[in-house]
Design a protein around this motif. Structure first.
Motif, PDB file in Angstrom:
ATOM      1  N   ILE A  61       0.818  -1.222   0.000  1.00  0.00           N
ATOM      2  CA  ILE A  61       0.000   0.000   0.000  1.00  0.00           C
ATOM      3  C   ILE A  61       0.851   1.272   0.000  1.00  0.00           C
ATOM      4  O   ILE A  61       0.594   2.172  -0.800  1.00  0.00           O
ATOM      5  CB  ILE A  61      -0.994  -0.022   1.185  1.00  0.00           C
ATOM      6  CG1 ILE A  61      -1.984  -1.158   0.956  1.00  0.00           C
ATOM      7  CG2 ILE A  61      -1.676   1.322   1.350  1.00  0.00           C
ATOM      8  CD1 ILE A  61      -3.407  -0.796   0.839  1.00  0.00           C
ATOM      9  N   PRO A  62       1.890   1.368   0.868  1.00  0.00           N
ATOM     10  CA  PRO A  62       2.698   2.590   0.808  1.00  0.00           C
ATOM     11  C   PRO A  62       3.297   2.813  -0.581  1.00  0.00           C
ATOM     12  O   PRO A  62       3.362   3.960  -1.043  1.00  0.00           O
ATOM     13  CB  PRO A  62       3.809   2.347   1.834  1.00  0.00           C
ATOM     14  CG  PRO A  62       3.355   1.232   2.676  1.00  0.00           C
ATOM     15  CD  PRO A  62       2.324   0.459   1.921  1.00  0.00           C
ATOM     16  N   ILE A  63       3.708   1.712  -1.228  1.00  0.00           N
ATOM     17  CA  ILE A  63       4.301   1.863  -2.560  1.00  0.00           C
ATOM     18  C   ILE A  63       3.246   2.373  -3.534  1.00  0.00           C
ATOM     19  O   ILE A  63       3.509   3.259  -4.351  1.00  0.00           O
ATOM     20  CB  ILE A  63       4.880   0.513  -3.040  1.00  0.00           C
ATOM     21  CG1 ILE A  63       5.938   0.033  -2.045  1.00  0.00           C
ATOM     22  CG2 ILE A  63       5.470   0.637  -4.436  1.00  0.00           C
ATOM     23  CD1 ILE A  63       6.452  -1.356  -2.305  1.00  0.00           C
ATOM     24  N   LEU A  64       2.034   1.825  -3.420  1.00  0.00           N
ATOM     25  CA  LEU A  64       0.962   2.272  -4.308  1.00  0.00           C
ATOM     26  C   LEU A  64       0.647   3.745  -4.055  1.00  0.00           C
ATOM     27  O   LEU A  64       0.412   4.503  -4.994  1.00  0.00           O
ATOM     28  CB  LEU A  64      -0.299   1.424  -4.095  1.00  0.00           C
ATOM     29  CG  LEU A  64      -0.172  -0.066  -4.373  1.00  0.00           C
ATOM     30  CD1 LEU A  64      -1.515  -0.761  -4.232  1.00  0.00           C
ATOM     31  CD2 LEU A  64       0.388  -0.320  -5.766  1.00  0.00           C
ATOM     32  N   ILE A  65       0.667   4.153  -2.782  1.00  0.00           N
ATOM     33  CA  ILE A  65       0.387   5.558  -2.468  1.00  0.00           C
ATOM     34  C   ILE A  65       1.472   6.447  -3.062  1.00  0.00           C
ATOM     35  O   ILE A  65       1.181   7.457  -3.709  1.00  0.00           O
ATOM     36  CB  ILE A  65       0.281   5.759  -0.939  1.00  0.00           C
ATOM     37  CG1 ILE A  65      -1.011   5.096  -0.426  1.00  0.00           C
ATOM     38  CG2 ILE A  65       0.289   7.232  -0.576  1.00  0.00           C
ATOM     39  CD1 ILE A  65      -1.166   5.135   1.069  1.00  0.00           C
ATOM     40  N   VAL A  66       2.733   6.047  -2.864  1.00  0.00           N
ATOM     41  CA  VAL A  66       3.835   6.839  -3.415  1.00  0.00           C
ATOM     42  C   VAL A  66       3.699   6.936  -4.930  1.00  0.00           C
ATOM     43  O   VAL A  66       3.800   8.019  -5.508  1.00  0.00           O
ATOM     44  CB  VAL A  66       5.201   6.223  -3.028  1.00  0.00           C
ATOM     45  CG1 VAL A  66       6.323   6.842  -3.835  1.00  0.00           C
ATOM     46  CG2 VAL A  66       5.460   6.416  -1.538  1.00  0.00           C
ATOM     47  N   GLY A  67       3.424   5.789  -5.569  1.00  0.00           N
ATOM     48  CA  GLY A  67       3.250   5.787  -7.024  1.00  0.00           C
ATOM     49  C   GLY A  67       2.135   6.737  -7.436  1.00  0.00           C
ATOM     50  O   GLY A  67       2.285   7.519  -8.377  1.00  0.00           O
TER      51      GLY A  67
END
Lengths: 181, 554
Positions: B468-474
């Motif tokens: 999820i954090p990676i998706l948010i950053v993306g």
């Protein structure tokens, strides 16, 4: 010329990396459920279960290193489990002295049912109950009966789902028998 | 491949349209343009420069915008076909074979085809993943192929541009200063441009004023965001990043938590609360009996000691107690346990009374805990009930022996041996729900059914998503790119003072010509420059057309 060559190599490397990523993604999602499954050749996950009859006896897999382990998962409601048990008992009597251990792991049933069942069949091999289904989960057991053959080195030699006949059981025990010194 | 050597002496890569250094048009096509196409600043798009080895050919394929757009289109079409029939996730059958049959039976041969092609689980089908992967490659390569040369070209911009470049810009001006000392013109221009927050570079008698160059990077930043997002989705497949499991646990039981190694959960109590309101009209119409207020499972989370093995449950440490309710999962170390399902009133215990058939006299009660039946239940010295068999899910006799279908107490059956002072050898009786068999003829005593105890079962799901954090950053990078590309624009103004003091001016922006003209008007006034003209507008006016809106360059 050098610069062009360099560029071609860079491009090639980028392409290979990207294609590898796709292949990996497709492969691992295709085998998603199977990846986690226990597989032949894996180190058999260590576990410890309490013996059905003597709570002082703990069956810990790593304590049996050097022996072949015939790990059988079963339940009283499972007809094929019941059918293969006498054969397992017979063969265990033969292979016990040759370094093969049997452990029949019941899936979270009550002590009464398990004892009643085992005594009713008159079979003789160590039995334990996996009360929390922890070992079953660790071994990713899905269908019963399931038998895991573990060789003296502690690796999974073979995974058998479904009923086995006496001949098969004998050959399986033979296959995990430690070599005589 | 040969280089193109410009009149100014600069070596340009093959395919360059405008000299990287001085801006002279290099191809016939461009030379014939009245207003230059400033797309990518006339750089050679890398892939178009060479077409030799197989690596280059593959590279060029992915670099093509046409291919990229086609891939997006194909992806969209595939995903939308996946919405025609319900996805497997919503089909309530257990095994793969049943699923295939379900699609065929429900939707006919079209349904079978749908299933065979993997459209019934589009996102997991290999070809869809390949399509998305190809799109990812296309995004990366197309961006590299355009972004890097563009970056280089923008970084190495010369201040002084050739006349043929200047004159072919959309907004131009040429002529003597309208007032004042022409020697001071460039100083005035520089000062005013700086006031307007332009970056001003001056080389001799030439000025390049530039603002908002980073806006050109918007689309590339946007692509980086997309790639990060895709990467996050891909990471779900790696072990340890994503867990989505479900489990059932009965009240009073301790179960291992699937996907969460070394943790156990105990269900202390499941609670279902209903609104005790009178039925509303709408409820009656819809056949709804009661409205749930709360679904809750009170649990204890346990952890094995670090060195413990699977199956070793004697030293469990209590981690926390919690009441899991809908939308209030138990959270621990990145895992969340959600309340998902329940089953009420599963049999837990059965109570019997040892009764003399004739008189109905009760010798004593026997209550059997189905989670832990005992071998014998002693009533007094001479009276006891032995349990010879227990079959939790009795399914009939086979070879005279009772069978159980599952290990769940759905239809419990027992074999009792009742020892009484009257019958010291005991009487055997098989007791199931609504069925009693007395194998040795009529017994004197019977086990009469008194009542049951029940317990509930909770269905929980175990969820963990480290991506999820990676998706948010993306997602943030993506939006940042969109914003940069949309709300900022790259404005450039070139000014040159010729030997005789006349001013030559050219201006370009990738979008928002209105604003750059406002800036130009300001410097024209302050520095007394000749009036600028918009060559496109002029042409359109002559043709009687209106200016096309929304033209922008990457």
């Amino acid at each position: 010329m050098d610069k062009k060559k360099k560029r071609s190599i860079t491009r090639g490397v980028i392409l290979v990396v990207l294609l590898a990523a796709i292949v990996y993604t497709v492969y691992s999602s295709a085998t998603k459920d199977k990846v986690k499954l226990l597989q032949v050749g894996d180190k058999a996950p260590d576990f410890e279960l309490v013996d059905l009859y003597d709570s002082n006896i703990k069956h810990r897999l790593s304590d049996y290193e050097g022996k072949g382990i015939f790990l059988n998962f079963w339940g009283t409601w499972c007809e094929p489990c019941k059918k293969e048990m006498p054969a397992m008992s017979n063969q265990y009597a033969i292979y016990k002295d040759q370094g093969v251990e049997v452990l029949a792991v019941n899936i979270a049933q009550t002590e009464f049912e398990v004892k009643n069942f085992i005594e009713g069949l008159g079979v003789h091999f160590p039995v334990a109950i996996d009360e929390t289904r922890d070992v079953m989960t660790e071994y990713t057991i899905d269908l019963l009966p399931a038998t895991i053959l573990i060789n003296p080195e502690g690796e999974v030699e073979k995974i058998i789902t479904g009923e086995m006949n006496e001949q098969q059981i004998a050959s399986y025990m033979e296959s995990i028998k430690p070599e005589q010194e | 491949m040969e280089k193109i050597i410009c009149a100014c002496g600069h070596e340009n890569p093959f395919g360059t349209k405008l000299c990287e250094k001085c801006g002279r048009p290099l191809t016939e096509e461009v030379k014939n343009q009245k207003v230059l196409d400033m797309r990518y600043d006339g750089i050679a798009i890398r892939s178009k420069t060479r077409n030799k080895s197989i690596v280059d050919k593959i590279w060029n394929f992915f670099s093509s915008v046409k291919v990229g757009v086609s891939l997006i289109f194909i992806n969209l079409v595939a995903a939308s076909i996946g919405t025609i029939f319900p996805q497997e996730f919503y089909v309530n059958v257990a095994t793969e074979a049943e699923r295939e049959i379900y699609y065929e039976e429900t939707y006919g041969s079209l349904g079978k085809l749908y299933y065979t092609l993997g459209l019934s689980d589009v996102y997991s089908s290999w070809w869809f993943q390949i399509l998305v992967g190809l799109l990812g490659i296309s995004i990366i390569i197309a961006s590299l192929d355009r972004g890097i040369p563009l970056h280089r070209s923008l970084k190495n911009q010369r201040v002084k541009r050739h006349e043929s470049f200047m004159k072919r810009q959309r907004v131009v001006a040429e002529g003597p200063v309208t007032a004042g000392d022409s020697a001071k013109t460039l100083d005035l221009v520089e000062e005013q441009m700086k006031k307007l927050k332009y970056n001003v570079r001056r080389e001799g008698n030439a000025i390049l004023a530039e603002r908002g160059r980073f806006a050109r990077y918007g689309p590339y930043i946007n692509h980086v965001g997309l790639i990060v997002f895709l990467l996050g989705v891909m990471l779900r497949l790696l072990p340890g990043f994503y867990v989505d499991e479900s489990m059932w646990v009965r009240e009073g039981d301790i179960r291992t938590i699937p996907g969460m190694d070394g943790y156990f959960i105990e269900n202390e109590k499941f609670i279902l609360e209903l609104h005790d309101n009178e039925k509303t009209e709408a409820q009656i119409q819809q056949g709804v009996n009661a409205v749930a207020k709360n679904y809750q499972t009170n649990v204890k989370l346990y952890k094995q000691p670090d060195d413990a093995l699977p199956g070793q449950t004697d030293n469990l440490e209590l981690v926390k107690e919690y009441s899991i309710r809908v939308n209030h999962p138990l959270k621990h170390e990145g895992y969340s346990l959600y309340q998902m399902d329940f089953r009420l009133n599963e049999l837990k215990g059965m109570n019997f009374a040892l009764t003399k058939k004739e008189t109905g006299e009760e010798l004593g009660d026997v209550s059997i805990d189905l989670t832990n039946p005992q071998k014998e239940y002693v009533i007094d010295d001479q009276t006891k009930v032995e349990l010879l068999g227990y079959y939790p899910d009795f399914s009939g006799f086979k070879n005279g022996e009772p069978q159980t279908a599952t290990s769940n107490p759905n239809n419990p059956a027992f074999i009792f041996k009742m020892t009484t002072p009257e019958k010291p050898d005991g009487e055997v009786s098989f007791v199931a729900i609504k069925e009693t068999v007395e194998p040795n003829g009529d017994n004197v005593y019977k086990m009469s059914f008194k009542g049951i105890e029940t317990r509930n079962m909770s269905g929980l799901t175990v969820h963990k998503d480290r991506t999820i954090p990676i998706l948010i950053v993306g997602g943030i990078i993506f939006m940042l790119g969109v914003a940069i590309g949309s709300y900022w624009n790259h404005r450039r103004i070139w000014v040159e003072q010729l030997q005789d003091g006349t001013i030559r001016l050219a201006a370009h922006t990738n979008k928002n010509w209105f604003s750059i003209k406002k800036d130009l008007t300001a410097i024209t006034e302050v520095a007394h420059l000749p009036q600028f003209i918009d060559q496109v507008e002029k042409e359109n006016n002559e043709d009687g057309q209106k200016e096309k809106e929304g033209d922008s360059t990457l």
